[in-house]
Design a protein around this motif. Sequence first.
Motif, PDB file in Angstrom:
ATOM      1  N   ASP A  77      46.242  26.774  42.344  1.00  0.00           N
ATOM      2  CA  ASP A  77      46.413  28.387  42.547  1.00  0.00           C
ATOM      3  C   ASP A  77      45.455  28.982  41.833  1.00  0.00           C
ATOM      4  O   ASP A  77      45.195  28.885  40.733  1.00  0.00           O
ATOM      5  CB  ASP A  77      47.880  28.499  41.947  1.00  0.00           C
ATOM      6  N   ASN A  78      44.705  29.770  42.808  1.00  0.00           N
ATOM      7  CA  ASN A  78      43.359  30.652  42.361  1.00  0.00           C
ATOM      8  C   ASN A  78      43.997  31.702  41.548  1.00  0.00           C
ATOM      9  O   ASN A  78      43.082  32.185  40.735  1.00  0.00           O
ATOM     10  CB  ASN A  78      42.730  30.997  43.648  1.00  0.00           C
ATOM     11  N   GLN A  79      45.252  32.214  41.530  1.00  0.00           N
ATOM     12  CA  GLN A  79      45.604  33.268  40.625  1.00  0.00           C
ATOM     13  C   GLN A  79      46.140  32.759  39.272  1.00  0.00           C
ATOM     14  O   GLN A  79      45.650  33.287  38.259  1.00  0.00           O
ATOM     15  CB  GLN A  79      46.610  34.019  41.261  1.00  0.00           C
ATOM     16  N   SER A  80      47.091  31.722  39.126  1.00  0.00           N
ATOM     17  CA  SER A  80      47.672  31.276  37.931  1.00  0.00           C
ATOM     18  C   SER A  80      46.562  30.292  37.275  1.00  0.00           C
ATOM     19  O   SER A  80      46.938  29.724  36.231  1.00  0.00           O
ATOM     20  CB  SER A  80      48.956  30.788  38.134  1.00  0.00           C
ATOM     21  N   HIS A  81      45.965  29.475  38.285  1.00  0.00           N
ATOM     22  CA  HIS A  81      45.061  28.105  37.632  1.00  0.00           C
ATOM     23  C   HIS A  81      45.682  27.093  37.609  1.00  0.00           C
ATOM     24  O   HIS A  81      45.529  26.185  36.763  1.00  0.00           O
ATOM     25  CB  HIS A  81      44.097  28.658  36.665  1.00  0.00           C
ATOM     26  N   GLN A  82      47.225  27.253  38.024  1.00  0.00           N
ATOM     27  CA  GLN A  82      47.998  26.105  37.622  1.00  0.00           C
ATOM     28  C   GLN A  82      47.443  24.843  38.884  1.00  0.00           C
ATOM     29  O   GLN A  82      47.303  25.223  39.984  1.00  0.00           O
ATOM     30  CB  GLN A  82      49.400  26.169  37.996  1.00  0.00           C
TER      31      GLN A  82
END
Length: 277
Positions: A77-82
């Motif tokens: 996930d490019n926002q949470s980096h999960q």
Amino acid sequence: MSCHSTQLTKPAHSSSLKRLIKLMPLLCASFLVSNAAYARQQLDSQPSAAAVVFNERCSEAISDIKYQASYQITTTDNQSHQQQTVGLTLTRLNDNIIYQHNDVSFEVWNKNGEYARYFPQELRSISYRRGDLLALNINTDLDKQFHLISPQGLSQLTKLSTSAGKCYRQQHYNNDDTRHPITVNWLAEMSLPESFTLDNGRHTVSYQLTGLKPISSDSFKQLLTGYQDLDFADVGDSESDPFIAKMITQGFIQHGSSGFYSADGQMIDAGHGSHQH
């Protein structure tokens, strides 16, 4: 068509993943969906995956039509980096290739277009003949099935350079799109990607080859031995079979249905149009 759902129920999907699929005409998009769904279901709470690399081990017993290749597939996930990770094993012998990414089932494609799904726990399998698939108006790109990236798709990318590895030449490609970049490192002698990455802005999906080893004819045959097979054409006459009843109850197959899912997770019914990877 989508033939890689990880469970016996409809695979989960999201709008962002569907947008990503539209960016990937060169890939078996259905396989990405199923692995991403499986990763979400199994690894949502897991920490970021550790980086992996392909350590080449040269062997004259490995060729582009005789190998077992292991991949790590990571969705970020490019926002949470999960990050969510799932594995894939491809086992090829001549005109047959096995896809396996969990213990529930695995799939076999033949160059003539025939397809079968195997269920190790039940020691059962369901075979779809080429005529079955044609009658269901379901199409697939066998080049993608046997190479993950079709030669036609690869030709649409820009070749940047070639480097010499320990065993194989690596050809490096991208798509010249800064908004939705695609990068591919291609093993020329194996006609397989060493790695590739796709970014749709919200998610980045990366495939990384982690292992490549030889497979013997006997070992390949053993993987498919001991299963009770049923032709898909006979499913409608076998609903009293506990195995078939379980498949119907859990949504894998239905009488009069193809048993496949489209890229957005919808069941493809017979006579209702075609779907291509």
